[in-house]
Design a protein around this motif. Structure first.
Motif, PDB file in Angstrom:
ATOM      1  N   ALA A  10     -44.642 -56.675 -47.908  1.00  0.00           N
ATOM      2  CA  ALA A  10     -45.707 -55.896 -48.535  1.00  0.00           C
ATOM      3  C   ALA A  10     -46.512 -56.769 -49.488  1.00  0.00           C
ATOM      4  O   ALA A  10     -45.952 -57.511 -50.292  1.00  0.00           O
ATOM      5  N   ALA A  11     -47.846 -56.709 -49.358  1.00  0.00           N
ATOM      6  CA  ALA A  11     -48.743 -57.531 -50.179  1.00  0.00           C
ATOM      7  C   ALA A  11     -49.834 -56.657 -50.785  1.00  0.00           C
ATOM      8  O   ALA A  11     -50.279 -55.687 -50.168  1.00  0.00           O
ATOM      9  N   LYS A  12     -50.262 -57.025 -51.981  1.00  0.00           N
ATOM     10  CA  LYS A  12     -51.345 -56.300 -52.641  1.00  0.00           C
ATOM     11  C   LYS A  12     -52.638 -56.447 -51.847  1.00  0.00           C
ATOM     12  O   LYS A  12     -52.915 -57.488 -51.271  1.00  0.00           O
ATOM     13  N   VAL A  13     -53.435 -55.385 -51.844  1.00  0.00           N
ATOM     14  CA  VAL A  13     -54.808 -55.423 -51.345  1.00  0.00           C
ATOM     15  C   VAL A  13     -55.645 -55.407 -52.612  1.00  0.00           C
ATOM     16  O   VAL A  13     -55.641 -54.429 -53.353  1.00  0.00           O
ATOM     17  N   PHE A  43     -50.912 -49.099 -47.020  1.00  0.00           N
ATOM     18  CA  PHE A  43     -51.369 -49.172 -45.638  1.00  0.00           C
ATOM     19  C   PHE A  43     -50.263 -49.814 -44.810  1.00  0.00           C
ATOM     20  O   PHE A  43     -49.650 -50.794 -45.243  1.00  0.00           O
ATOM     21  N   ILE A  44     -50.030 -49.283 -43.617  1.00  0.00           N
ATOM     22  CA  ILE A  44     -49.082 -49.900 -42.700  1.00  0.00           C
ATOM     23  C   ILE A  44     -49.824 -50.125 -41.387  1.00  0.00           C
ATOM     24  O   ILE A  44     -50.430 -49.205 -40.835  1.00  0.00           O
ATOM     25  N   GLY A  45     -49.797 -51.358 -40.904  1.00  0.00           N
ATOM     26  CA  GLY A  45     -50.503 -51.686 -39.671  1.00  0.00           C
ATOM     27  C   GLY A  45     -50.020 -52.992 -39.100  1.00  0.00           C
ATOM     28  O   GLY A  45     -49.183 -53.680 -39.689  1.00  0.00           O
ATOM     29  N   CYS A  46     -50.545 -53.336 -37.944  1.00  0.00           N
ATOM     30  CA  CYS A  46     -50.147 -54.600 -37.341  1.00  0.00           C
ATOM     31  C   CYS A  46     -50.995 -55.738 -37.933  1.00  0.00           C
ATOM     32  O   CYS A  46     -52.155 -55.537 -38.290  1.00  0.00           O
ATOM     33  N   ALA A 103     -45.841 -57.249 -53.175  1.00  0.00           N
ATOM     34  CA  ALA A 103     -45.917 -56.059 -54.017  1.00  0.00           C
ATOM     35  C   ALA A 103     -44.859 -55.044 -53.607  1.00  0.00           C
ATOM     36  O   ALA A 103     -44.364 -55.057 -52.477  1.00  0.00           O
ATOM     37  N   ASP A 104     -44.560 -54.151 -54.517  1.00  0.00           N
ATOM     38  CA  ASP A 104     -43.673 -53.033 -54.252  1.00  0.00           C
ATOM     39  C   ASP A 104     -44.443 -52.000 -53.423  1.00  0.00           C
ATOM     40  O   ASP A 104     -45.496 -51.528 -53.846  1.00  0.00           O
ATOM     41  N   PRO A 105     -43.946 -51.636 -52.241  1.00  0.00           N
ATOM     42  CA  PRO A 105     -44.690 -50.699 -51.385  1.00  0.00           C
ATOM     43  C   PRO A 105     -44.534 -49.229 -51.761  1.00  0.00           C
ATOM     44  O   PRO A 105     -45.205 -48.386 -51.184  1.00  0.00           O
ATOM     45  N   SER A 106     -43.658 -48.897 -52.714  1.00  0.00           N
ATOM     46  CA  SER A 106     -43.460 -47.490 -53.102  1.00  0.00           C
ATOM     47  C   SER A 106     -44.796 -46.859 -53.442  1.00  0.00           C
ATOM     48  O   SER A 106     -45.606 -47.449 -54.147  1.00  0.00           O
ATOM     49  N   SER A 107     -45.014 -45.651 -52.937  1.00  0.00           N
ATOM     50  CA  SER A 107     -46.347 -45.069 -53.029  1.00  0.00           C
ATOM     51  C   SER A 107     -46.320 -43.562 -52.827  1.00  0.00           C
ATOM     52  O   SER A 107     -45.397 -43.035 -52.215  1.00  0.00           O
ATOM     53  N   ASP A 108     -47.365 -42.889 -53.316  1.00  0.00           N
ATOM     54  CA  ASP A 108     -47.511 -41.461 -53.042  1.00  0.00           C
ATOM     55  C   ASP A 108     -48.327 -41.214 -51.782  1.00  0.00           C
ATOM     56  O   ASP A 108     -48.378 -40.103 -51.273  1.00  0.00           O
ATOM     57  N   THR A 109     -48.969 -42.275 -51.256  1.00  0.00           N
ATOM     58  CA  THR A 109     -49.840 -42.129 -50.087  1.00  0.00           C
ATOM     59  C   THR A 109     -49.594 -43.258 -49.098  1.00  0.00           C
ATOM     60  O   THR A 109     -49.608 -44.430 -49.473  1.00  0.00           O
ATOM     61  N   VAL A 110     -49.368 -42.891 -47.849  1.00  0.00           N
ATOM     62  CA  VAL A 110     -49.204 -43.874 -46.777  1.00  0.00           C
ATOM     63  C   VAL A 110     -50.344 -43.681 -45.793  1.00  0.00           C
ATOM     64  O   VAL A 110     -50.638 -42.558 -45.377  1.00  0.00           O
ATOM     65  N   VAL A 111     -51.008 -44.784 -45.449  1.00  0.00           N
ATOM     66  CA  VAL A 111     -52.059 -44.767 -44.437  1.00  0.00           C
ATOM     67  C   VAL A 111     -51.570 -45.573 -43.247  1.00  0.00           C
ATOM     68  O   VAL A 111     -51.366 -46.788 -43.350  1.00  0.00           O
ATOM     69  N   ALA A 157     -61.695 -47.621 -58.274  1.00  0.00           N
ATOM     70  CA  ALA A 157     -61.052 -46.321 -58.504  1.00  0.00           C
ATOM     71  C   ALA A 157     -59.738 -46.431 -59.282  1.00  0.00           C
ATOM     72  O   ALA A 157     -59.110 -45.411 -59.556  1.00  0.00           O
ATOM     73  N   GLY A 158     -59.318 -47.642 -59.595  1.00  0.00           N
ATOM     74  CA  GLY A 158     -58.088 -47.817 -60.355  1.00  0.00           C
ATOM     75  C   GLY A 158     -56.823 -47.538 -59.568  1.00  0.00           C
ATOM     76  O   GLY A 158     -55.786 -47.253 -60.153  1.00  0.00           O
ATOM     77  N   LYS A 159     -56.903 -47.620 -58.247  1.00  0.00           N
ATOM     78  CA  LYS A 159     -55.734 -47.369 -57.409  1.00  0.00           C
ATOM     79  C   LYS A 159     -55.089 -48.695 -57.020  1.00  0.00           C
ATOM     80  O   LYS A 159     -55.773 -49.649 -56.677  1.00  0.00           O
ATOM     81  N   GLU A 160     -53.778 -48.722 -57.033  1.00  0.00           N
ATOM     82  CA  GLU A 160     -53.071 -49.879 -56.517  1.00  0.00           C
ATOM     83  C   GLU A 160     -52.977 -49.698 -55.007  1.00  0.00           C
ATOM     84  O   GLU A 160     -52.724 -48.589 -54.516  1.00  0.00           O
ATOM     85  N   MET A 161     -53.198 -50.778 -54.257  1.00  0.00           N
ATOM     86  CA  MET A 161     -53.145 -50.709 -52.801  1.00  0.00           C
ATOM     87  C   MET A 161     -52.282 -51.844 -52.267  1.00  0.00           C
ATOM     88  O   MET A 161     -52.312 -52.958 -52.793  1.00  0.00           O
ATOM     89  N   VAL A 162     -51.540 -51.536 -51.210  1.00  0.00           N
ATOM     90  CA  VAL A 162     -50.590 -52.473 -50.622  1.00  0.00           C
ATOM     91  C   VAL A 162     -50.723 -52.408 -49.103  1.00  0.00           C
ATOM     92  O   VAL A 162     -51.024 -51.348 -48.556  1.00  0.00           O
TER      93      VAL A 162
END
Length: 158
Positions: free
Chosen positions: A65-68, A29-32, A81-89, A50-55
């Protein structure tokens, strides 16, 4: 842009997001800060099992970047956390005029985060058409854009 689903309320938004997140491995996730991180935590809550890593990345501060993650208090931001990801919100607070986000820099950061993920997905979630009002629907290669609207009524009893 064509509508593919319509829902109402926070539950509708969360259900629609959960559907879009199916099959995704990691979500960044990227936001203010202050405005968007609670939305990342709320959206993350529907994926808690769901077993997904979220940042979450505040503004364009990839270094922050921080874990959610799930805690006793619900979803919270945790350690770096490492922000590398297959999905950006992308969360709509970024597109508010007062945030003065460099869209070119944001697109560069999205490319960096999703490097090595040929099936990358870019989702936008906003309220009140903020991405369209800012023209970002034409500047960012969104795969999906969720636009929520709320009607607020305050009643007085005294």
């Amino acid at each position: 842009m064509k509508p593919i689903e319509k829902a109402s309320g926070i539950g509708g938004m969360l259900t629609a997001f959960r559907k879009l997140a199916r099959g995704r491995k990691k979500i960044t996730f990227i936001g203010c800060p202050g405005w968007c991180n609670p939305f990342a935590e709320l959206l993350g809550y529907v994926l808690r099992d769901a077993g997904k890593e979220m940042v979450f990345i505040p503004n364009l501060r990839k270094d922050m970047a921080a874990k959610v993650e799930m805690t006793d208090y619900g979803m919270q931001l945790g350690e770096k956390a490492d922000p590398s990801s297959d999905t950006v919100v992308l969360l709509g607070g970024l597109a508010m005029p007062k945030m003065e986000v460099d869209v070119k820099g944001l697109n560069t950061m999205i490319d960096e985060i999703t490097k090595g993920h040929p099936d990358r997905q870019i989702l936008g979630l906003c309220i009140g058409g903020v991405f369209e009002k800012a023209g970002w629907d034409k500047l960012i290669d969104f795969d999906y854009l969720m636009d929520a609207d709320m009607e607020v009524v305050t009643y007085g009893f005294k």
